[in-house]
Motif scaffolding. Structure first.
Motif, short mmCIF file in Angstrom:
data_model
loop_
_atom_site.label_atom_id
_atom_site.label_comp_id
_atom_site.label_asym_id
_atom_site.label_seq_id
_atom_site.Cartn_x
_atom_site.Cartn_y
_atom_site.Cartn_z
N SER A 1 -7.12 6.82 -4.08
CA SER A 1 -7.33 7.91 -5.05
C SER A 1 -6.53 9.14 -4.65
CB SER A 1 -8.81 8.29 -5.09
OG SER A 1 -9.61 7.18 -5.41
N ALA A 2 -6.16 9.90 -5.68
CA ALA A 2 -5.52 11.19 -5.50
C ALA A 2 -5.92 12.06 -6.69
CB ALA A 2 -4.00 11.04 -5.43
N TYR A 3 -5.65 13.35 -6.60
CA TYR A 3 -6.02 14.24 -7.70
C TYR A 3 -5.12 15.47 -7.70
CZ TYR A 3 -8.04 17.39 -4.31
OH TYR A 3 -8.19 18.26 -3.26
N SER A 4 -5.12 16.15 -8.83
CA SER A 4 -4.48 17.45 -8.96
C SER A 4 -5.44 18.35 -9.74
CB SER A 4 -3.15 17.35 -9.71
OG SER A 4 -2.20 16.65 -8.95
N VAL B 1 1.58 9.67 -5.63
CA VAL B 1 2.20 10.97 -5.33
C VAL B 1 3.23 11.32 -6.41
CG1 VAL B 1 3.67 12.22 -3.70
CG2 VAL B 1 1.75 10.86 -2.86
N ALA B 2 4.01 10.33 -6.84
CA ALA B 2 5.03 10.57 -7.88
C ALA B 2 4.39 10.98 -9.20
CB ALA B 2 5.90 9.33 -8.06
N PHE B 3 3.28 10.33 -9.58
CA PHE B 3 2.57 10.72 -10.80
C PHE B 3 2.09 12.17 -10.68
CE2 PHE B 3 1.42 6.12 -11.91
CZ PHE B 3 2.23 6.09 -13.03
N ALA B 4 1.49 12.51 -9.52
CA ALA B 4 0.98 13.86 -9.32
C ALA B 4 2.12 14.88 -9.35
CB ALA B 4 0.21 13.94 -8.00
N ALA B 5 3.26 14.56 -8.74
CA ALA B 5 4.41 15.47 -8.73
C ALA B 5 4.95 15.70 -10.13
CB ALA B 5 5.50 14.92 -7.81
N SER B 6 5.02 14.64 -10.92
CA SER B 6 5.50 14.75 -12.30
C SER B 6 4.58 15.65 -13.12
CB SER B 6 5.61 13.37 -12.92
OG SER B 6 6.00 13.46 -14.27
N ASP B 7 3.28 15.43 -12.99
CA ASP B 7 2.32 16.26 -13.73
C ASP B 7 2.37 17.71 -13.26
OD1 ASP B 7 1.47 14.13 -15.28
OD2 ASP B 7 -0.18 13.61 -13.93
N ILE C 1 0.84 -1.19 0.00
CA ILE C 1 0.00 0.00 0.00
C ILE C 1 0.88 1.25 0.00
CG2 ILE C 1 -1.58 1.34 1.43
CD1 ILE C 1 -2.99 -1.33 2.09
N ASP C 2 1.97 1.23 0.75
CA ASP C 2 2.87 2.37 0.75
C ASP C 2 3.46 2.60 -0.64
OD1 ASP C 2 4.25 4.50 2.21
OD2 ASP C 2 6.06 3.33 1.80
N GLY D 1 -3.92 19.96 -4.77
CA GLY D 1 -4.07 18.52 -4.96
C GLY D 1 -3.09 17.74 -4.13
N CYS D 2 -2.79 16.55 -4.59
CA CYS D 2 -1.95 15.59 -3.87
C CYS D 2 -0.48 16.00 -3.91
CB CYS D 2 -2.14 14.21 -4.50
SG CYS D 2 -1.17 12.93 -3.72
N LYS D 3 0.11 16.19 -2.73
CA LYS D 3 1.54 16.51 -2.64
C LYS D 3 2.30 15.54 -1.75
CE LYS D 3 1.50 21.41 -3.68
NZ LYS D 3 1.91 22.74 -3.24
N SER D 4 1.59 14.73 -0.96
CA SER D 4 2.25 13.76 -0.07
C SER D 4 1.36 12.54 0.10
CB SER D 4 2.54 14.39 1.29
OG SER D 4 1.36 14.48 2.05
N VAL D 5 1.92 11.47 0.66
CA VAL D 5 1.14 10.25 0.88
C VAL D 5 -0.04 10.51 1.82
CG1 VAL D 5 2.99 8.62 0.32
CG2 VAL D 5 2.71 9.39 2.66
N ASP D 6 0.05 11.54 2.64
CA ASP D 6 -1.07 11.88 3.53
C ASP D 6 -2.27 12.40 2.75
OD1 ASP D 6 0.42 11.15 5.76
OD2 ASP D 6 1.17 13.19 6.08
#
Length: 102
Positions: free
Chosen positions: A77-80, A41-47, A33-34, A58-63
């Protein structure tokens, strides 16, 4: 409800959907899960890096990654959000994908 095992490794399907693009990017991952949360988070950071000037929140950390399976640990789920579009990131454990019966 019993707490899920954070260290259990499983097969995951990860999707990335942008309201600005056609289609869905689909990936697979074997991990915990981690690992899944870090990948989202890595996908969101790249985008975000690709369009920093339009990024709003949007999503900047696992929290920031949400357990969309109500604490059961099989859907995350996460979003930007950007000025004119948004991107959704989702990971589902492969053994929770429902077959289509005909």
């Amino acid at each position: 409800m019993e707490k899920y095992d954070e260290n259990y490794k499983a097969d995951w399907i990860i999707t990335v959907t942008s309201s600005e693009a056609n289609g869905i990017a689909v990936y697979n991952l074997h991990g915990s899960i981690d690992d899944v949360k870090q990948t989202l988070v890595a996908f969101a950071a790249s985008d975000r890096k690709n369009d920093e000037h339009c990024y709003e929140h949007g999503c900047k950390s696992v929290d920031d990654v949400i357990d969309s399976s109500d604490g059961c640990g099989w859907l995350f789920s996460a979003y930007s959000t950007y000025d004119n579009y948004h991107i959704d990131y989702q990971a589902i454990r492969a053994d929770y994908i429902q077959p289509i019966k005909r």
